[in-house]
Design a protein around this motif. Structure first.
Motif, PDB file in Angstrom:
ATOM      1  N   GLY A 197      -9.712  77.826  -3.621  1.00  0.00           N
ATOM      2  CA  GLY A 197     -10.544  78.046  -4.806  1.00  0.00           C
ATOM      3  C   GLY A 197      -9.808  77.431  -5.980  1.00  0.00           C
ATOM      4  O   GLY A 197      -8.849  76.682  -5.763  1.00  0.00           O
ATOM      5  N   PRO A 198     -10.181  77.746  -7.221  1.00  0.00           N
ATOM      6  CA  PRO A 198      -9.466  77.186  -8.369  1.00  0.00           C
ATOM      7  C   PRO A 198      -7.962  77.446  -8.240  1.00  0.00           C
ATOM      8  O   PRO A 198      -7.538  78.562  -7.984  1.00  0.00           O
ATOM      9  CB  PRO A 198     -10.062  77.925  -9.567  1.00  0.00           C
ATOM     10  CG  PRO A 198     -11.380  78.420  -9.097  1.00  0.00           C
ATOM     11  CD  PRO A 198     -11.257  78.655  -7.620  1.00  0.00           C
ATOM     12  N   ARG A 199      -7.210  76.367  -8.409  1.00  0.00           N
ATOM     13  CA  ARG A 199      -5.767  76.434  -8.116  1.00  0.00           C
ATOM     14  C   ARG A 199      -4.961  76.289  -9.400  1.00  0.00           C
ATOM     15  O   ARG A 199      -5.282  75.466 -10.251  1.00  0.00           O
ATOM     16  CB  ARG A 199      -5.471  75.299  -7.154  1.00  0.00           C
ATOM     17  CG  ARG A 199      -4.022  74.987  -6.967  1.00  0.00           C
ATOM     18  CD  ARG A 199      -3.865  73.805  -6.015  1.00  0.00           C
ATOM     19  NE  ARG A 199      -3.833  74.245  -4.621  1.00  0.00           N
ATOM     20  CZ  ARG A 199      -3.732  73.400  -3.588  1.00  0.00           C
ATOM     21  NH1 ARG A 199      -3.720  72.099  -3.789  1.00  0.00           N
ATOM     22  NH2 ARG A 199      -3.669  73.864  -2.358  1.00  0.00           N
ATOM     23  N   LEU A 200      -3.916  77.119  -9.495  1.00  0.00           N
ATOM     24  CA  LEU A 200      -2.939  76.955 -10.568  1.00  0.00           C
ATOM     25  C   LEU A 200      -1.608  76.609  -9.905  1.00  0.00           C
ATOM     26  O   LEU A 200      -1.088  77.415  -9.117  1.00  0.00           O
ATOM     27  CB  LEU A 200      -2.821  78.254 -11.381  1.00  0.00           C
ATOM     28  CG  LEU A 200      -1.715  78.302 -12.443  1.00  0.00           C
ATOM     29  CD1 LEU A 200      -1.906  77.204 -13.503  1.00  0.00           C
ATOM     30  CD2 LEU A 200      -1.696  79.675 -13.134  1.00  0.00           C
ATOM     31  N   VAL A 201      -1.119  75.394 -10.174  1.00  0.00           N
ATOM     32  CA  VAL A 201       0.216  75.015  -9.674  1.00  0.00           C
ATOM     33  C   VAL A 201       1.206  75.354 -10.775  1.00  0.00           C
ATOM     34  O   VAL A 201       0.990  74.983 -11.938  1.00  0.00           O
ATOM     35  CB  VAL A 201       0.279  73.496  -9.353  1.00  0.00           C
ATOM     36  CG1 VAL A 201       1.692  73.096  -8.916  1.00  0.00           C
ATOM     37  CG2 VAL A 201      -0.724  73.133  -8.265  1.00  0.00           C
ATOM     38  N   VAL A 202       2.273  76.079 -10.452  1.00  0.00           N
ATOM     39  CA  VAL A 202       3.278  76.393 -11.470  1.00  0.00           C
ATOM     40  C   VAL A 202       4.636  75.825 -11.051  1.00  0.00           C
ATOM     41  O   VAL A 202       5.012  75.891  -9.882  1.00  0.00           O
ATOM     42  CB  VAL A 202       3.389  77.908 -11.788  1.00  0.00           C
ATOM     43  CG1 VAL A 202       2.079  78.466 -12.305  1.00  0.00           C
ATOM     44  CG2 VAL A 202       3.860  78.716 -10.607  1.00  0.00           C
ATOM     45  N   PHE A 203       5.304  75.261 -12.033  1.00  0.00           N
ATOM     46  CA  PHE A 203       6.629  74.680 -11.798  1.00  0.00           C
ATOM     47  C   PHE A 203       7.482  75.165 -12.970  1.00  0.00           C
ATOM     48  O   PHE A 203       7.493  74.563 -14.041  1.00  0.00           O
ATOM     49  CB  PHE A 203       6.491  73.155 -11.769  1.00  0.00           C
ATOM     50  CG  PHE A 203       7.658  72.431 -11.152  1.00  0.00           C
ATOM     51  CD1 PHE A 203       8.702  73.114 -10.552  1.00  0.00           C
ATOM     52  CD2 PHE A 203       7.692  71.044 -11.153  1.00  0.00           C
ATOM     53  CE1 PHE A 203       9.756  72.430  -9.973  1.00  0.00           C
ATOM     54  CE2 PHE A 203       8.748  70.355 -10.576  1.00  0.00           C
ATOM     55  CZ  PHE A 203       9.781  71.046  -9.990  1.00  0.00           C
TER      56      PHE A 203
END
Ligand code: SAH
Ligand code: AVI
Length: 335
Positions: free
Chosen positions: A163-169
């Motif tokens: 689904g809607p994705r949040l990539v965090v770095f």
């Protein structure tokens, strides 16, 4: 996947490891290339065995090491807004470590009722596994799909989005890459995004060199031990017999490149054999081994790096003292 009879609150954990893949550049290859080069160097990913991860955790608590506190403060202030802006059902975290600060975001997404899956990606197996166990207990119903691998090589193994994705770095780890690798890593990250997805990137900001150098050379000597830990990794993994105390910890701000360099300076001339590689390595007295760069960013640099990866800024978030920045970005809309 949960079967029809699986209670809806039962958590699922899946962990994939890619470290043994033929394309996985190993400590052996990095040591052979980096310790035979005219200016000796090892990539910082090799700091993080169990002891290195523990030392990094202690670094995050040091009075001089401000980035973790500053980034946490930004997350605490902005997590709800980030949850609203992203409606993320999936959080993919690169260099997840213990996911200590990630809980702030997971809380907000969980409360918003959108969160379904967490995908931690880290080169340190024990951290991915323990983090998966802890988070599935803390967030009932959360699916965790851990990826043990190197984000310079294995991002293709990040599973298809649910689904809607949040990539965090987070943490400023992007600053541990030289500009050319940084550009490649950001472009690879951008390829994980679809139009509805977002990247949340932590970058440490340029500031007074004295503040920076203190953050990387603390009074208690924890960062020095973290730096020397890479020598213990060489001893254990490659059969070397280096005395870590033969090396002095160096942390200097390079104003031209706007990065901190951590090095290990040999206090005396000596030769060591890396028995696993059949490789003899000679250190002259005073010779240095570069173990890490940690780039510090200006707002213009962050924007330019994001733009080069095909990303546009959605939010610029910083702490009251403007020590650290978190940027929310998404794929640049087609004209
Ligand atoms: N994100 C956490 C941890 C930062 S420490 C924080 O903000 O506090 C850096 C983390 O990145 C470590 O867990 C380390 O194991 C991981 N890491 C470093 N280089 C990596 C690489 N090339 N591929 C995957 N993980 C890496
Ligand atoms: C993980 N990384 C962003 C840390 C940094 O600040 O560059 C690693 C570190 N090195 C020394 N102290 C902390």
């Amino acid at each position: 996947m949960p079967s029809a009879s699986t209670p809806p609150t039962q958590a699922t954990i899946r962990i994939d490891s890619h470290l043994a893949d033929a394309d996985g550049r190993s400590l052996a290859q990095d040591a052979r290339a980096g310790l035979t080069a005219p200016f000796k160097e090892l990539p910082p990913k090799h700091f993080y065995d169990a002891r290195g991860a523990e030392l990094f955790d202690r670094i995050t608590e040091l009075p001089e090491y401000y980035p973790t506190r500053a980034e946490r403060a930004i997350l605490e202030r902005s997590a709800r807004e980030l949850a609203r802006l992203t409606s993320a059902s999936e959080l993919v975290e690169l260099g997840s470590g213990t996911a200590a600060k990630t809980r702030v975001l997971l809380d907000a997404l969980y409360e918003a009722g959108t969160l379904a899956r967490y995908v931690p990606v880290d080169v340190t197996e024990t951290m991915v596994r323990s983090c998966a166990e802890e988070l599935t207990e803390e967030y009932p119903g959360l699916e965790v799909h851990g990826v043990i691998g190197d984000f310079e090589r294995h991002l293709v193994h990040v599973p298809e989005a649910v689904g809607p994705r949040l990539v965090v770095f987070l943490g400023g780890t992007i600053g541990n890459f030289e500009p050319a690798s940084r550009e490649r890593v950001l472009a690879d990250i951008a390829s994980l995004l679809r139009p509805d997805d977002h990247l949340l990137l932590g970058t440490d900001l340029v500031k007074d060199p004295a503040v920076l150098e203190a953050a990387y050379d603390d009074a208690q000597g924890v960062t020095a031990e973290f730096n020397r830990n890479v020598l213990r990794v060489l001893n254990r993994e490659l059969g070397a017999a280096v005395d870590p105390d033969d090396f002095e910890h160096i942390a200097l701000f390079d104003p031209k490149h706007e990065w901190i360099e951590m090095r290990l300076r040999s206090r005396r001339e000596h030769t060591t054999i890396l028995h696993e590689l059949g490789l003899t390595v000679h250190f002259a007295a005073g010779e240095e081994l570069r173990t890490e760069i940690s780039a510090k960013f200006t707002p213009a640099r962050v924007r330019a790096d994001l733009a080069a990866a095909g990303l546009e800024l959605v939010r610029w978030l910083t702490d009251p003292d403007e020590l650290f920045a978190l940027t929310l970005s998404r794929l640049t809309a087609a004209p």
